[in-house]
Design a protein around this motif. Sequence first.
Motif, mmCIF file in Angstrom:
data_model
loop_
_atom_site.group_PDB
_atom_site.id
_atom_site.type_symbol
_atom_site.label_atom_id
_atom_site.label_comp_id
_atom_site.label_asym_id
_atom_site.label_seq_id
_atom_site.Cartn_x
_atom_site.Cartn_y
_atom_site.Cartn_z
ATOM 1 N N HIS A 312 -31.576 31.750 -4.466
ATOM 2 C CA HIS A 312 -30.779 32.868 -4.950
ATOM 3 C C HIS A 312 -29.892 32.352 -6.073
ATOM 4 C CE1 HIS A 312 -32.399 34.538 -1.345
ATOM 5 N NE2 HIS A 312 -31.578 33.880 -0.529
ATOM 6 N N VAL A 327 -26.182 37.968 -8.640
ATOM 7 C CA VAL A 327 -27.163 37.066 -8.039
ATOM 8 C C VAL A 327 -28.579 37.628 -8.112
ATOM 9 C CG1 VAL A 327 -27.795 35.810 -5.943
ATOM 10 C CG2 VAL A 327 -25.375 36.246 -6.457
ATOM 11 N N ARG A 329 -31.939 37.323 -6.444
ATOM 12 C CA ARG A 329 -32.378 36.814 -5.145
ATOM 13 C C ARG A 329 -33.874 36.483 -5.141
ATOM 14 N NH1 ARG A 329 -28.280 37.398 -1.617
ATOM 15 N NH2 ARG A 329 -26.632 38.849 -2.210
ATOM 16 N N HIS A 330 -34.191 35.470 -4.352
ATOM 17 C CA HIS A 330 -35.574 35.031 -4.125
ATOM 18 C C HIS A 330 -36.328 34.824 -5.432
ATOM 19 C CE1 HIS A 330 -35.459 35.189 0.211
ATOM 20 N NE2 HIS A 330 -34.877 36.378 0.148
ATOM 21 N N GLU A 359 -24.642 42.355 -4.625
ATOM 22 C CA GLU A 359 -25.195 41.775 -5.849
ATOM 23 C C GLU A 359 -24.293 40.689 -6.435
ATOM 24 O OE1 GLU A 359 -27.757 45.465 -7.741
ATOM 25 O OE2 GLU A 359 -25.568 45.463 -7.948
ATOM 26 N N SER A 363 -25.188 33.632 -3.620
ATOM 27 C CA SER A 363 -25.962 32.693 -4.443
ATOM 28 C C SER A 363 -26.016 31.323 -3.778
ATOM 29 C CB SER A 363 -25.329 32.569 -5.841
ATOM 30 O OG SER A 363 -23.975 32.182 -5.749
#
Length: 448
Positions: A312, A327, A329-330, A359, A363
């Motif tokens: 992240h 952030v 993600r994935h 959001e 992270s």
Amino acid sequence: MAEHTIKMPDVGEGVAEAELVEWHVKIGDPVREDMVLAAVMTDKATVEIPSPVEGEISWLGAEIGDVVAVGAPLIRIKTAGEGDASGEESSEKVTPTPNPSPQGGGESETASPKPAKPSTVDPASPQQESAKTSAPPSPLWGGIKGGGRSLSTGAPRPEGEKPLASPAVRLRAKEAGIDLRQVAGSGPAGRIGHEDLDAFLSAGRSTSAQRGMSRNTEITEIKIVGLRRKIAEKMALAKRSIPHITYVEEIDVTALEELRGAMNAGKKPDQPKLTILPFLMRAMAKAIGEQPQINAIFDDEAGIIRQHGGIHIGIAAQTPTGLVVPVARHVEARDIWDCGAEVGRLAEAAKSGTASREELSGSTITITSLGAMGGIVTTPVINHPEVAIVGVNKMMMRPVWDGTQFIPRKMMNLSSSFDHRVIDGWDAARFIQRVKVLLETPALIFVD
């Protein structure tokens, strides 16, 4: 005359107190129902407090930067009628505006709680009371029509009178060299909006006062409140608790820029324009696959490193109100185009103040970039409690020796910091060297 008391609202989620970050009114100001009076900030959101009644401000119960308990009296308004209104409705739960506080960190560029204005109001000072009774009527209300005021009246303002405007409007005026005291506002209580700045500029008005070569002995005290206070606390925590090691490496991005240009030229209409960030994100994801200890959170109190499988990546972003870290993600499951689209979406949400709390948190490693102002070398501060941050410096054409002659190459430095408690210098260097190889031979980024 009756007096209506507005109490600090309950913003929910177990919050017991909030910090006052902005006053929109002062003692003696007339107010209308639903007019925004103040803004308060919790660890989770910024909340605007509207007026439930029409009347005149008679008392302000806090200064900017004060932390006020939920249910404590905050504002008193004189209203028509008799008796005293307790303002119980003002302490009911309030839905926060979409301006979450940041998962602070990193330093550099992409919401947005409102910062405090430089000066504050002392509700108890005798000067405020005397100003209310002896000062002539404010020209702010001289041209009100249909809830606003005519652009032809109300400016310039008297010396010392503070114009009402949002932080974004104040920043734009500062960058344009506009004295907001000279701008007529068309909003409630003479509040200045972007359209008022547009009208001021289109009229060809002077944007700055001429000071010549005279000495300037002014000293402005700016209280650190709101988002700026939270950023300061986050940075202080990171530098106090994390022993940083910063590693700088030079990257030849000539081939990467050629590939990026070709991909942008051939992209589909629904695909985003690629910057260098999606390539860096994918390179970091591949390098983390070989060194998973870089993608981790260090719990200082428990003495535990939480190594995450999901990557992240926080993208440190500068907004008009301060630094935030949305952030992506994935990233391990996203391709180049998906990374580009997500970076664009998050950047827009952060700058417009619509990014959600989810959001702006969660992270596991951060990228920070100052863009074209990136300098040659930076020393980025780790986004606590992460253990690594990768800093992008500006791209420059430099002469590079190829063994027989100097040739022009596009070069860019990566300035990256690591938590030396859990990441050894050798591992930090190995991680950045792997990223270097991937960026200098970008075809490898697409090889599984």
